[in-house]
Design a protein around this motif. Structure first.
Motif, PDB file in Angstrom:
ATOM      1  N   UNK A  67       0.783  -1.143   0.022  1.00 20.20           N
ATOM      2  CA  UNK A  67       0.002  -0.044   0.097  1.00 20.20           C
ATOM      3  C   UNK A  67       0.896   1.321  -0.036  1.00 20.20           C
ATOM      4  N   UNK A  68       0.333   2.257  -0.576  1.00 18.47           N
ATOM      5  CA  UNK A  68       1.012   3.527  -0.805  1.00 18.47           C
ATOM      6  C   UNK A  68       1.678   4.089   0.718  1.00 18.47           C
ATOM      7  N   UNK A  69       0.782   3.767   1.721  1.00 17.53           N
ATOM      8  CA  UNK A  69       1.358   4.431   3.182  1.00 17.53           C
ATOM      9  C   UNK A  69       2.451   3.684   3.632  1.00 17.53           C
ATOM     10  N   UNK A  70       2.782   2.429   2.969  1.00 13.81           N
ATOM     11  CA  UNK A  70       3.707   1.590   3.508  1.00 13.81           C
ATOM     12  C   UNK A  70       4.996   1.638   2.639  1.00 13.81           C
ATOM     13  N   UNK A  94      -5.375   8.017  -3.248  1.00 18.28           N
ATOM     14  CA  UNK A  94      -5.915   8.453  -1.676  1.00 18.28           C
ATOM     15  C   UNK A  94      -6.527   7.248  -1.140  1.00 18.28           C
ATOM     16  N   UNK A  95      -6.883   7.706   0.276  1.00 17.30           N
ATOM     17  CA  UNK A  95      -7.318   6.580   1.059  1.00 17.30           C
ATOM     18  C   UNK A  95      -8.586   5.959   0.759  1.00 17.30           C
ATOM     19  N   UNK A  96      -9.342   6.884  -0.276  1.00 18.59           N
ATOM     20  CA  UNK A  96     -10.858   6.135  -0.596  1.00 18.59           C
ATOM     21  C   UNK A  96     -10.540   5.706  -2.017  1.00 18.59           C
ATOM     22  N   UNK A  97      -9.549   5.675  -2.329  1.00 16.80           N
ATOM     23  CA  UNK A  97      -9.188   5.193  -3.902  1.00 16.80           C
ATOM     24  C   UNK A  97      -9.901   5.829  -5.126  1.00 16.80           C
ATOM     25  N   UNK A  98     -10.259   7.171  -4.798  1.00 14.12           N
ATOM     26  CA  UNK A  98     -10.980   7.908  -5.651  1.00 14.12           C
ATOM     27  C   UNK A  98      -9.990   8.860  -6.424  1.00 14.12           C
ATOM     28  N   UNK A  99      -8.960   8.951  -6.128  1.00 17.33           N
ATOM     29  CA  UNK A  99      -8.046  10.054  -6.920  1.00 17.33           C
ATOM     30  C   UNK A  99      -6.663   9.570  -6.646  1.00 17.33           C
ATOM     31  N   UNK A 100      -5.632  10.318  -7.113  1.00 18.63           N
ATOM     32  CA  UNK A 100      -4.289   9.948  -7.106  1.00 18.63           C
ATOM     33  C   UNK A 100      -3.771  11.454  -6.197  1.00 18.63           C
ATOM     34  N   UNK A 101      -2.669  10.820  -5.247  1.00 16.90           N
ATOM     35  CA  UNK A 101      -1.978  11.818  -4.349  1.00 16.90           C
ATOM     36  C   UNK A 101      -1.058  12.519  -5.040  1.00 16.90           C
ATOM     37  N   UNK A 102      -0.313  11.965  -6.241  1.00 19.09           N
ATOM     38  CA  UNK A 102       0.478  12.444  -6.943  1.00 19.09           C
ATOM     39  C   UNK A 102       0.329  12.362  -8.185  1.00 19.09           C
TER      40      UNK A 102
END
Ligand SMILES: NC(=O)c1ccc[n+]([C@@H]2O[C@H](COP(=O)([O-])OP(=O)(O)OC[C@H]3O[C@@H](n4cnc5c(N)ncnc54)[C@H](OP(=O)(O)O)[C@@H]3O)[C@@H](O)[C@H]2O)c1
Length: 211
Positions: A67-70, A94-102
């Motif tokens: 997972x991205x957080x890891x 993003x945590x809800x999978x509905x968008x990208x953080x980067x």
């Protein structure tokens, strides 16, 4: 190829089973050692489990499927990845999978390359849902798996492993093109879970020479 797999979940476990089936030697690592052990057992006699550092040292190629957080912790725990072919499928969701953080000005794969300095990062498998990897359910010409990276030799290794997992590799150019490939994952998520198509969705690139 000796392959270390960091993250033995849906993606790592599924790809490891295909690769073990093709005779590659595998070492799985996970957050919980019991999960890595279970993945190794499911993959068969050419697979074993170890710590993240052991899997990284074991592999000529290393798959990062956490997972991205890891991601940051996993790369740190891996120790030296200098010279390794580091195939990343971890997505900056993003945590809800509905968008990208980067996006646009960087990508998850480029952030992984920054964390793992001496590794030769290739983005691959991010456009293939785990359900599709698990079951290869499509008839006909098969599923395209796009990959990109900056090191030609590393991309060659990734290309072979894409084929050995049962997919059609499509060279999508430099690592910076991860900025284009990662949104394709988000589109799949929208099609699968917002538009209601379900998780068995996949890309197939059609191509013919220009006239
Ligand atoms: N699933 C898909 O269809 C899909 C498609 C494209 C891309 N991706 C991306 O691929 C990545 C993996 O997805 P997944 O569905 O396989 O997730 P998953 O099933 O939740 O598996 C994640 C794995 O990572 C391990 N892990 C977590 N933290 C770790 C750490 N610090 N060090 C080592 N291992 C760690 C987990 O171990 P424990 O469970 O033992 O903690 C687990 O084995 C994600 O970034 C996701 O966005 C997924």
């Amino acid at each position: 190829v000796k392959i270390g797999i960091i993250g033995a979940g849906n993606m790592g476990g599924g790809l490891g089973r295909h690769w073990a089936g093709k005779g590659h030697e595998i070492m799985f690592a996970a957050g919980n050692p019991a999960d890595a052990e279970a993945a190794a057992k499911a993959a068969g006699s050419t697979a074993q489990s170890g710590t993240t550092a052991e899997a990284a040292a074991f592999g000529d190629a290393v798959l990062l499927a956490v997972p991205w957080t890891s991601v940051e912790e996993a790369v740190k725990d891996a120790g030296s990845l200098d010279g390794k072919v580091l195939i990343n499928c971890s997505m900056p969701l993003a945590p809800d999978y509905m968008s990208l953080l980067v996006g646009h000005t960087s990508s998850g794969a480029e952030e992984v390359q920054k964390l793992a300095g001496g590794a030769r990062v290739v983005l691959a498998f991010n456009t293939a849902p785990a359900q599709v990897i698990a079951t290869s359910p499509f008839e006909g010409d098969g599923v395209s798996v796009f990959y990109c990276g900056d090191d030609a030799e590393a991309k060659g290794v990734a290309r072979g492993l894409i084929e050995d997992a049962g997919f059609n590799p499509v060279d999508a150019g430099a690592l910076q093109n991860a900025r284009l490939l990662e949104p394709m994952t988000e589109l799949l998520i929208q099609l699968a879970f917002v538009q209601g198509m379900g998780a068995n969705v996949a890309y197939q690139l059609l191509h013919r020479p220009a006239e």
